[in-house]
Write an enzyme that holds these catalytic residues in place. Structure first.
Site, PDB file in Angstrom:
ATOM      1  N   ASP A 286       1.281  -0.894   0.268  1.00 57.86           N
ATOM      2  CA  ASP A 286       0.072  -0.130   0.332  1.00 57.86           C
ATOM      3  C   ASP A 286       0.993   0.897  -0.096  1.00 57.86           C
ATOM      4  O   ASP A 286       2.086   1.225   0.568  1.00 57.86           O
ATOM      5  CB  ASP A 286      -1.265   0.502   0.937  1.00 57.86           C
ATOM      6  CG  ASP A 286      -1.839   0.981   1.415  1.00 57.86           C
ATOM      7  OD1 ASP A 286      -3.670   0.743   0.673  1.00 57.86           O
ATOM      8  OD2 ASP A 286      -2.015   2.183   0.747  1.00 57.86           O
TER       9      ASP A 286
ATOM     10  N   ASP B 142       4.392   2.019  -4.253  1.00 56.60           N
ATOM     11  CA  ASP B 142       3.024   3.884  -4.825  1.00 56.60           C
ATOM     12  C   ASP B 142       3.056   2.341  -6.651  1.00 56.60           C
ATOM     13  O   ASP B 142       4.308   2.792  -7.049  1.00 56.60           O
ATOM     14  CB  ASP B 142       3.932   4.837  -5.038  1.00 56.60           C
ATOM     15  CG  ASP B 142       3.109   5.960  -5.611  1.00 56.60           C
ATOM     16  OD1 ASP B 142       2.404   5.830  -6.580  1.00 56.60           O
ATOM     17  OD2 ASP B 142       3.801   7.304  -5.872  1.00 56.60           O
ATOM     18  N   VAL B 143       2.428   3.182  -6.950  1.00 52.47           N
ATOM     19  CA  VAL B 143       1.644   1.798  -8.520  1.00 52.47           C
ATOM     20  C   VAL B 143       2.263   2.794  -9.438  1.00 52.47           C
ATOM     21  O   VAL B 143       2.516   2.669 -10.313  1.00 52.47           O
ATOM     22  CB  VAL B 143       0.419   1.434  -8.268  1.00 52.47           C
ATOM     23  CG1 VAL B 143       0.368   0.329  -7.502  1.00 52.47           C
ATOM     24  CG2 VAL B 143      -0.418   2.769  -8.123  1.00 52.47           C
TER      25      VAL B 143
ATOM     26  N   THR C 186     -16.364   1.870   2.244  1.00 50.69           N
ATOM     27  CA  THR C 186     -14.419   2.003   2.122  1.00 50.69           C
ATOM     28  C   THR C 186     -15.008   3.263   2.671  1.00 50.69           C
ATOM     29  O   THR C 186     -15.021   3.675   2.651  1.00 50.69           O
ATOM     30  CB  THR C 186     -13.889   1.188   0.627  1.00 50.69           C
ATOM     31  OG1 THR C 186     -14.434   2.163  -0.080  1.00 50.69           O
ATOM     32  CG2 THR C 186     -14.895   0.101   0.680  1.00 50.69           C
TER      33      THR C 186
ATOM     34  N   TYR D 180     -11.846  10.360 -14.313  1.00 47.78           N
ATOM     35  CA  TYR D 180     -12.622   8.267 -13.236  1.00 47.78           C
ATOM     36  C   TYR D 180     -12.812   7.319 -14.198  1.00 47.78           C
ATOM     37  O   TYR D 180     -12.235   6.294 -14.649  1.00 47.78           O
ATOM     38  CB  TYR D 180     -13.705   8.660 -11.955  1.00 47.78           C
ATOM     39  CG  TYR D 180     -13.692   7.419 -10.859  1.00 47.78           C
ATOM     40  CD1 TYR D 180     -12.021   6.998  -9.766  1.00 47.78           C
ATOM     41  CD2 TYR D 180     -14.317   6.998 -11.048  1.00 47.78           C
ATOM     42  CE1 TYR D 180     -12.554   5.949  -9.396  1.00 47.78           C
ATOM     43  CE2 TYR D 180     -14.624   5.939 -10.594  1.00 47.78           C
ATOM     44  CZ  TYR D 180     -14.058   5.057  -9.445  1.00 47.78           C
ATOM     45  OH  TYR D 180     -13.866   3.644  -8.767  1.00 47.78           O
TER      46      TYR D 180
ATOM     47  N   LYS E 229     -11.299   4.417 -15.390  1.00 50.22           N
ATOM     48  CA  LYS E 229     -11.658   2.873 -15.494  1.00 50.22           C
ATOM     49  C   LYS E 229     -12.172   1.905 -16.628  1.00 50.22           C
ATOM     50  O   LYS E 229     -12.038   0.824 -16.331  1.00 50.22           O
ATOM     51  CB  LYS E 229     -11.987   2.869 -13.806  1.00 50.22           C
ATOM     52  CG  LYS E 229     -12.472   3.139 -12.838  1.00 50.22           C
ATOM     53  CD  LYS E 229     -11.283   1.860 -11.951  1.00 50.22           C
ATOM     54  CE  LYS E 229     -11.510   2.321 -10.685  1.00 50.22           C
ATOM     55  NZ  LYS E 229     -10.222   1.023 -10.581  1.00 50.22           N
TER      56      LYS E 229
END
Length: 298
Positions: free
Chosen positions: A76, A98-99, A241, A206, A210
């Site tokens: 994460d 960090d992706v 979440t 967004y 996606k």
């Protein structure tokens, strides 16, 4: 096999009650047998969950451990969250990741292979939304006017969402395939979004990010199945979440439609993700499972 045997000459007034007790006991035994089977779905597997510090990723990590995974690495961008979840699991390991940093993603996966010899399951649950855009949409709803978001988006807003959601997914998929292809097996599950299908007003960056995640995952799935690697996607709708908790109240209330299921829990989405990662989904390749509680179908 569990069977429910017929009663032998009980008093007439107790027949229904006694049958009910026997049926209930039988179904409890069946249920316990099913749970026992589930507990071993990932026995001996080596798994990595990215975005495991909270929400869906944390729920996936906990369930992998509960179902027998030999090793679970929780990655994460906020390592404190991953460490907290890992402590609750026992035997799990947390790493900061960090992706957006392609080299860091590569190193994290390579380190896992060095430590455990392989990577069997990877669930990618890291991603971001845009609180600023959400607030613009909420303000418009309160004021009774159409949202005006696209012309107010800065390049930095667009790039942040794309870098983390889409570029990050590419970095993760590439690293996982590099680890799994030499072994000839593996399961990858990516968390997408139902917003790809209903493209919410005022949320173009967004939804686009996606949509890219879905298409990228499906294209990779078609390629790597020849190497024994399955890639699939879960597309959740509103889910309870930390990200959802930051959603303005007026938007959250809009999802509270009594005609459909309420907000999903992180654990419910984790169940779907782990079904896709399990051998029970061996014939699912490039699938996108919409999990939005009946708000719409696609």
């Amino acid at each position: 096999m569990v069977t429910v045997q017929a009663l032998v000459s009980p008093p007439p007034d107790t027949v229904t009650e006694t049958k009910s007790v026997q049926y209930q006991a039988a179904w409890r035994e069946i249920g316990m047998s099913g749970d026992a089977g589930r507990q071993g779905r990932f026995a001996g597997k080596v798994a990595m969950v990215i975005g495991a510090g909270s929400g869906m990723g944390a729920a996936v990590a906990r369930q992998l451990a509960a179902e027998g995974a030999r090793a679970v690495v929780l990655a994460d961008v906020e390592p404190e969250g991953a460490e907290s979840v890992a402590r609750g699991i026992g035997g799990a390991r947390a790493v900061a990741l960090d992706v957006v940093d392609a080299a860091a993603v590569e190193e994290a996966v390579e380190d896992m292979v060095r430590r455990y010899g392989r990577l069997d399951v990877l669930v990618h649950a890291a991603g971001v939304d845009d609180p600023k855009a959400k607030q613009l949409i909420a303000d418009a709803l309160v004021e009774g006017r159409p949202p005006e978001v696209t012309d107010r988006l800065e390049d930095a807003d667009w790039q942040r969402v794309m870098r983390i959601n889409l570029d990050g997914t590419f970095h993760v998929l590439r690293a996982a395939v590099r680890a799994m292809r030499p072994v000839g097996s593996g399961a990858i599950v990516v968390i997408g979004s139902s917003s790809v299908f209903d493209t919410p007003v005022g949320y173009p960056h967004y939804a686009a990010s996606k949509a890219g995640v879905h298409a990228l995952s499906q294209a990779v799935a078609k390629e790597v199945i020849a190497s024994g690697i399955r890639v699939n996607v879960v597309a959740p709708g509103p889910t309870d979440t930390g990200m959802a908790a930051r959603t303005p109240a007026v938007l959250r209330s809009g999802f509270a439609d009594p005609r459909v299921r309420p907000y999903a829990t992180a654990e419910e989405i984790a169940d779907i993700a782990l079904f896709l990662a399990s051998d029970a989904a061996v014939n699912l390749v490039g699938a996108v499972l919409l999990a939005n509680g009946g708000r719409f179908t696609a």
